[in-house]
Design a protein around this motif. Sequence first.
Motif, PDB file in Angstrom:
ATOM      1  N   ASN A 122       0.799  -1.147  -0.088  1.00  0.00           N
ATOM      2  CA  ASN A 122      -0.086   0.121   0.098  1.00  0.00           C
ATOM      3  C   ASN A 122       0.991   1.187  -0.018  1.00  0.00           C
ATOM      4  O   ASN A 122       0.593   2.175   0.574  1.00  0.00           O
ATOM      5  CB  ASN A 122      -0.940   0.083   1.210  1.00  0.00           C
ATOM      6  CG  ASN A 122      -0.218   0.276   2.671  1.00  0.00           C
ATOM      7  OD1 ASN A 122       1.110  -0.078   2.447  1.00  0.00           O
ATOM      8  ND2 ASN A 122      -0.972   0.221   3.755  1.00  0.00           N
ATOM      9  N   HIS A 123       2.114   1.277  -0.485  1.00  0.00           N
ATOM     10  CA  HIS A 123       3.153   2.180  -0.509  1.00  0.00           C
ATOM     11  C   HIS A 123       3.193   2.671  -1.908  1.00  0.00           C
ATOM     12  O   HIS A 123       3.844   1.970  -2.914  1.00  0.00           O
ATOM     13  CB  HIS A 123       4.247   1.791  -0.036  1.00  0.00           C
ATOM     14  CG  HIS A 123       5.236   3.134   0.635  1.00  0.00           C
ATOM     15  ND1 HIS A 123       5.621   4.023  -0.192  1.00  0.00           N
ATOM     16  CD2 HIS A 123       5.141   3.357   2.030  1.00  0.00           C
ATOM     17  CE1 HIS A 123       6.381   4.879   0.531  1.00  0.00           C
ATOM     18  NE2 HIS A 123       6.191   4.549   2.087  1.00  0.00           N
ATOM     19  N   LYS A 124       3.235   4.247  -2.103  1.00  0.00           N
ATOM     20  CA  LYS A 124       3.384   4.523  -3.442  1.00  0.00           C
ATOM     21  C   LYS A 124       5.039   4.388  -3.979  1.00  0.00           C
ATOM     22  O   LYS A 124       5.175   4.391  -5.297  1.00  0.00           O
ATOM     23  CB  LYS A 124       3.277   6.191  -3.483  1.00  0.00           C
ATOM     24  CG  LYS A 124       4.268   7.078  -2.470  1.00  0.00           C
ATOM     25  CD  LYS A 124       3.766   8.577  -2.855  1.00  0.00           C
ATOM     26  CE  LYS A 124       4.958   9.321  -1.798  1.00  0.00           C
ATOM     27  NZ  LYS A 124       4.560  10.843  -1.836  1.00  0.00           N
ATOM     28  N   ASP A 125       5.931   4.094  -3.091  1.00  0.00           N
ATOM     29  CA  ASP A 125       7.106   3.874  -3.478  1.00  0.00           C
ATOM     30  C   ASP A 125       7.364   2.569  -4.321  1.00  0.00           C
ATOM     31  O   ASP A 125       8.192   2.089  -5.020  1.00  0.00           O
ATOM     32  CB  ASP A 125       8.277   3.892  -2.413  1.00  0.00           C
ATOM     33  CG  ASP A 125       8.468   5.189  -1.877  1.00  0.00           C
ATOM     34  OD1 ASP A 125       8.171   6.182  -2.384  1.00  0.00           O
ATOM     35  OD2 ASP A 125       9.217   5.271  -0.708  1.00  0.00           O
ATOM     36  N   ASN A 126       6.145   1.544  -3.975  1.00  0.00           N
ATOM     37  CA  ASN A 126       6.376   0.386  -4.832  1.00  0.00           C
ATOM     38  C   ASN A 126       6.038   0.807  -6.246  1.00  0.00           C
ATOM     39  O   ASN A 126       6.517  -0.267  -7.106  1.00  0.00           O
ATOM     40  CB  ASN A 126       5.033  -0.233  -4.337  1.00  0.00           C
ATOM     41  CG  ASN A 126       5.273  -1.084  -2.912  1.00  0.00           C
ATOM     42  OD1 ASN A 126       6.192  -1.030  -2.505  1.00  0.00           O
ATOM     43  ND2 ASN A 126       4.325  -1.501  -2.374  1.00  0.00           N
ATOM     44  N   LEU A 127       5.502   1.576  -6.779  1.00  0.00           N
ATOM     45  CA  LEU A 127       5.343   1.818  -8.081  1.00  0.00           C
ATOM     46  C   LEU A 127       6.772   2.157  -9.010  1.00  0.00           C
ATOM     47  O   LEU A 127       6.864   1.813 -10.019  1.00  0.00           O
ATOM     48  CB  LEU A 127       4.287   3.212  -8.650  1.00  0.00           C
ATOM     49  CG  LEU A 127       2.861   2.666  -7.889  1.00  0.00           C
ATOM     50  CD1 LEU A 127       2.068   4.167  -8.323  1.00  0.00           C
ATOM     51  CD2 LEU A 127       2.560   1.576  -8.351  1.00  0.00           C
ATOM     52  N   ALA A 128       7.787   2.982  -8.261  1.00  0.00           N
ATOM     53  CA  ALA A 128       8.874   3.216  -8.660  1.00  0.00           C
ATOM     54  C   ALA A 128       9.696   1.878  -8.729  1.00  0.00           C
ATOM     55  O   ALA A 128      10.562   1.527  -9.672  1.00  0.00           O
ATOM     56  CB  ALA A 128       9.538   4.278  -7.908  1.00  0.00           C
TER      57      ALA A 128
END
Length: 408
Positions: A122-128
């Motif tokens: 659930n963390h936006k850094d996962n997309l990078a």
Amino acid sequence: MSVHAGSVKQSTILNDAILPNRASKAGLLERAFALLFRGLVYPQIWEDPVADMEALDIRPDHHIVTIASGGCNALSYLRADPAKITAVDLNAAHIALNRLKSVAAQRLANHDEYFRFFGQANHKDNLAVYREQLRPHLDETSRKYWDGRDHFGQRRINGFAKDFYRKGLLGNFIGLVHILGRLSGVKPSLLMTARTHAEQIELFDRHIGPLFRTRRMRFLCSNPMALFGLGIPPAQYRALAGDQHMADVLHERTRKLACDFAIADNYFAQQAFGRAYQSAEPGSVPPYLEQASFAWLGERSKKLDIRHQNFIEFLASQDAGSLDRYVLLDAQDWMTDQQLNRLWGEIGRTAKPGARVLFRTAAEETLLPGRVSEELLSAWHYDADLSQTLTRKDRSAIYGAMHLYRLK
């Protein structure tokens, strides 16, 4: 293979498995289930891999074939370091998820990154992380799946920045139950505050048990389509309900989930009532997500062969006497007698001496006697005592029983 061709193939193999009664009311329900089943069903597999591994007694020279589902169990079996695991599934979303988990195990630098991606999810850094470290190493089909968009127009990979475990049919169903609870004045999430076994029972009886007696819940449970969110097809709905109201059956199974195991040691309960894994400690996550597992996960995941294929078709492609362990999940609950006999014919042909077959059923009894021919079944010993013991240990709790067969 083009995306369209892949969709046609998936549609065909799903229909063959799920639509035995095409020209009937049951056939219409089965067709509706097949349509929904083409998307993500299980963000987390709902069978207990610890109980599985006790049943399977995995050795270093074993070749295991299992239904992939959400991938938690296939990756967790690698703890026993078998020679090879083949994970097959009809569902393209599950295949893409398994391949993403496997690639991430090999490419991410540490457990913190891996757990943030697949544990917290659930963390936006996962997309990078996906864009820079995982996407370049995925096969084309899986890359297209995660880059693609869901029915709401959102990129599928975005789910890992927005509570992935609340996605899919299972995640949506659990969310719906929580909404019904709030509308009925009960709070399933309060179970997470329990600190003792007595508190678990008291909180269940006060905040969860009453939900199954409400008109809303009983109406929901009386409709087979409503339980598609649990991955329950129409044939399995009938087996699970038996002579009882489905709400009463689910009340009994949910009580086991909530009360028979300590919450801290049961990640199934944590996801069902708390909507998230609570930590990376043993018991709070599937074994592959535990911190200590990351040391071996990357290298051993290279032994995992992930295939978008019908289970029986895979067995038919293997040499005689070449496989050691078979994990069928609950797939047999969906099958006709003809399909069961073909399956066990291929299992018998490909089984090595000492082979084991593990599966679950919605009902409590094994479904094979009287449906699989005596000629095929007589080669196998049903371990009734161990099956009962494992059923009591299965923290996922939703099934009637686990069943273990050994080659005589």
